[in-house]
Scaffold this active site. Structure first.
Site, mmCIF file in Angstrom:
data_model
loop_
_atom_site.group_PDB
_atom_site.id
_atom_site.type_symbol
_atom_site.label_atom_id
_atom_site.label_comp_id
_atom_site.label_asym_id
_atom_site.label_seq_id
_atom_site.Cartn_x
_atom_site.Cartn_y
_atom_site.Cartn_z
ATOM 1 N N HIS A 84 -6.527 -9.767 -3.021
ATOM 2 C CA HIS A 84 -5.853 -9.482 -1.747
ATOM 3 C C HIS A 84 -6.344 -8.167 -1.160
ATOM 4 O O HIS A 84 -6.764 -7.254 -1.878
ATOM 5 C CB HIS A 84 -4.334 -9.497 -1.896
ATOM 6 C CG HIS A 84 -3.746 -8.475 -2.809
ATOM 7 N ND1 HIS A 84 -3.385 -7.219 -2.384
ATOM 8 C CD2 HIS A 84 -3.421 -8.522 -4.131
ATOM 9 C CE1 HIS A 84 -2.851 -6.545 -3.393
ATOM 10 N NE2 HIS A 84 -2.881 -7.304 -4.476
ATOM 11 N N ASP A 86 -4.495 -6.308 1.239
ATOM 12 C CA ASP A 86 -3.450 -5.361 1.624
ATOM 13 C C ASP A 86 -3.088 -4.473 0.449
ATOM 14 O O ASP A 86 -3.341 -4.806 -0.709
ATOM 15 C CB ASP A 86 -2.203 -6.088 2.130
ATOM 16 C CG ASP A 86 -1.541 -6.945 1.053
ATOM 17 O OD1 ASP A 86 -2.261 -7.656 0.321
ATOM 18 O OD2 ASP A 86 -0.300 -6.909 0.929
ATOM 19 N N ASP A 149 -4.836 -1.597 -6.433
ATOM 20 C CA ASP A 149 -4.178 -2.894 -6.326
ATOM 21 C C ASP A 149 -4.231 -3.327 -4.856
ATOM 22 O O ASP A 149 -3.385 -2.949 -4.069
ATOM 23 C CB ASP A 149 -2.729 -2.748 -6.810
ATOM 24 C CG ASP A 149 -1.918 -4.024 -6.717
ATOM 25 O OD1 ASP A 149 -2.489 -5.092 -6.458
ATOM 26 O OD2 ASP A 149 -0.688 -3.938 -6.884
ATOM 27 N N GLU A 183 -0.367 -10.002 0.345
ATOM 28 C CA GLU A 183 0.123 -10.397 -0.976
ATOM 29 C C GLU A 183 1.300 -9.544 -1.400
ATOM 30 O O GLU A 183 2.214 -10.025 -2.083
ATOM 31 C CB GLU A 183 -1.017 -10.279 -1.992
ATOM 32 C CG GLU A 183 -0.696 -10.842 -3.379
ATOM 33 C CD GLU A 183 -0.113 -9.810 -4.339
ATOM 34 O OE1 GLU A 183 0.332 -10.200 -5.433
ATOM 35 O OE2 GLU A 183 -0.089 -8.613 -3.978
ATOM 36 N N GLU A 184 1.301 -8.277 -1.011
ATOM 37 C CA GLU A 184 2.326 -7.349 -1.479
ATOM 38 C C GLU A 184 3.717 -7.655 -0.929
ATOM 39 O O GLU A 184 4.705 -7.115 -1.419
ATOM 40 C CB GLU A 184 1.935 -5.909 -1.126
ATOM 41 C CG GLU A 184 0.691 -5.398 -1.822
ATOM 42 C CD GLU A 184 0.879 -5.189 -3.325
ATOM 43 O OE1 GLU A 184 1.989 -5.432 -3.820
ATOM 44 O OE2 GLU A 184 -0.088 -4.795 -3.988
ATOM 45 N N ASP A 206 -6.355 -9.389 -10.169
ATOM 46 C CA ASP A 206 -5.254 -8.597 -9.609
ATOM 47 C C ASP A 206 -4.348 -8.062 -10.714
ATOM 48 O O ASP A 206 -3.161 -7.828 -10.487
ATOM 49 C CB ASP A 206 -4.459 -9.461 -8.614
ATOM 50 C CG ASP A 206 -3.450 -8.657 -7.820
ATOM 51 O OD1 ASP A 206 -3.606 -7.425 -7.742
ATOM 52 O OD2 ASP A 206 -2.508 -9.258 -7.279
ATOM 53 N N HIS A 390 0.950 1.325 -6.791
ATOM 54 C CA HIS A 390 2.033 1.475 -5.804
ATOM 55 C C HIS A 390 2.569 2.891 -5.702
ATOM 56 O O HIS A 390 3.695 3.092 -5.237
ATOM 57 C CB HIS A 390 3.193 0.513 -6.085
ATOM 58 C CG HIS A 390 2.854 -0.923 -5.975
ATOM 59 N ND1 HIS A 390 3.805 -1.923 -5.853
ATOM 60 C CD2 HIS A 390 1.657 -1.564 -5.966
ATOM 61 C CE1 HIS A 390 3.214 -3.100 -5.785
ATOM 62 N NE2 HIS A 390 1.906 -2.901 -5.853
#
Length: 431
Positions: A84, A86, A149, A183-184, A206, A390
């Site tokens: 992904h 994002d 990520d 995706e997040e 991922d 994150h």
């Protein structure tokens, strides 16, 4: 810089957070941020420069391309990879200033946060750092997340193509690559055109530390709990006022306190109150519900409905409503089918070839593979090599970033022959 490191740093500098405030079930909202087109176009330009086939960026910022099979392997099934584009919305995500720092042991100061406090990492936060002494790490500068990520995965996929271009002797089937948005926030590959993608099976890249492998994920749902109150002057409120905000506080107390994320691990499920807002007249809270076990997952959702019914009965009126939406299901239900056993075994062999033991973990989350597998594209999850995702303490060890490209080269090589499903080996030997 190595090829994958150069790409990773460049991709991280392109801020591309998704927006959790937009409804991902509405295709008009995808991508939820224009910045995701920025990274999609950067990646697409890299793919075209390498000579990838069928490179496209659609109206939702999905990037798809293909890499042709080695001569003589054109009839093998297409192997797919997905990452992904994002980055997480839970922390600062723009601007991003990636940096390379040498880890010499102990605490590593990576920068100063927006609050003026030092940001550091060390064995106290990540015991794995004890075996990284002398390694170079890509870190944030303390003011934002890094975006490993999943930009580590994005860079690894593109660098795989670079390796195959530079060394045509590396045998492999036709490969399909997808880079997907949002995706997040639980959307991810929902709008991926699987016919255009054209892969029979494959992997997302991922996961976290090198060697992690996932074929188990949560079953996941989101819940929106709304309360409709009645505002009355506080001086004459007795017997009349219905406080919506307080009602949601009472609702939350009905859910098992021990089943919150901060008290759970491994296969424990949970309820997570992600946000709450409102006033006396109206209030709304958002939850995510997670469990690896499908029966327990269904029980958790029913408990949320029962809690609302209980409150409404106690209050003598319809005050609370609960709206549930399933997001994805446990990947294991698909990957553990005998015909998909090669996804696990080939990953294990590829990790071994680069000197890494594969560790199967029950992912306490989901991947794009969760929904892709239930759409007919069996898809397990590989490590990407990021830590502390994150947040501002995020980092990616360069040796692990580069080792994942080595692993992917070995992996595609294992698919340069027809795959045998579990249970067919014995019968084939007998014949």
């Amino acid at each position: 810089m190595s090829d994958v490191l150069d790409r990773f740093v460049r991709y991280c500098k392109v801020a591309s957070q998704s927006d959790e405030t937009k409804d991902p079930t509405n295709p008009d909202n995808i991508p939820t941020t224009e910045s995701q087109f920025d990274i999609a176009n950067v990646i697409a330009d890299d793919l075209r420069e390498l000579g990838a086939e069928d490179v496209s960026v659609d109206e939702h910022a999905y990037v798809i391309c293909h890499w042709p099979a080695s001569e003589g392997l054109e009839d093998l099934p297409t192997l797919g990879f997905c990452c992904h584009i994002d980055t997480a919305w839970q922390s600062y995500g723009s601007p991003v200033h990636p940096q390379v720092k040498r880890y010499e042991g102990g605490r590593l100061l990576i920068g100063t946060g927006r609050d003026g406090k030092e940001v550091w990492i060390g064995p106290e936060t990540n015991p794995a750092l004890e075996h990284m002494v002398g390694w170079d790490l890509v870190t944030t500068d303390g003011t934002s997340l890094l975006g490993g990520d999943d930009k580590a995965g994005d860079a690894e996929m593109v660098s795989l193509m670079r390796r195959l271009k530079d060394d045509p002797s590396l045998r492999h089937p036709r490969l399909a690559f997808a880079f997907v948005p949002d995706e997040e926030i639980g959307h991810g590959a929902a709008l991926l055109d699987l016919d255009k993608f054209g892969a029979a099976f494959g992997y997302t890249i991922d996961g976290g530390p090198l060697g992690e492998f996932c074929y188990e994920t949560f079953n996941a749902a989101e819940a929106v709990v709304r309360a409709k109150g009645l505002s009355v002057h506080t001086g004459t409120a007795k017997g009349l006022m219905v406080n919506a905000a307080e009602t949601l506080m009472r609702y939350n107390e009905l859910l098992p306190a021990q089943d919150r994320p901060e008290f759970t691990e491994n296969y424990d499920g949970f309820y997570y109150l992600s946000s709450v807002e409102g006033s006396c007249e109206e209030a709304t809270s958002h939850y995510i519900v997670r469990d690896h076990d499908k029966a327990k997952f269904e029980h958790r959702k029913q408990l949320m409905l029962d809690a609302a019914e209980y409150l409404n009965e106690r209050m003598g009126r319809q005050v609370v409503t609960v709206t549930l939406r399933d997001q994805y299901y446990n990947l294991a239900d698909v990957i553990l089918r005998p015909e998909n056993s090669h996804l696990i075994e080939n990953a294990r062999k590829a990790f071994e070839k680069v000197g890494q033991e594969m560790r199967c973990i029950p992912m306490r989350g989901g991947t794009d593979g969760s929904q892709l597998s239930f759409r007919g594209f069996p898809c397990a999850n590989l490590s990407a090599g990021y830590y502390n995702a994150h947040g501002v303490m995020e980092f990616v060890p360069i040796p692990e970033l580069e080792a994942m490209v080595d692993m992917l080269v070995e992996l595609v090589g294992l698919y340069a022959k027809p795959q045998v499903a579990a249970g067919e080996v014995a019968s084939a030997t007998e014949e």
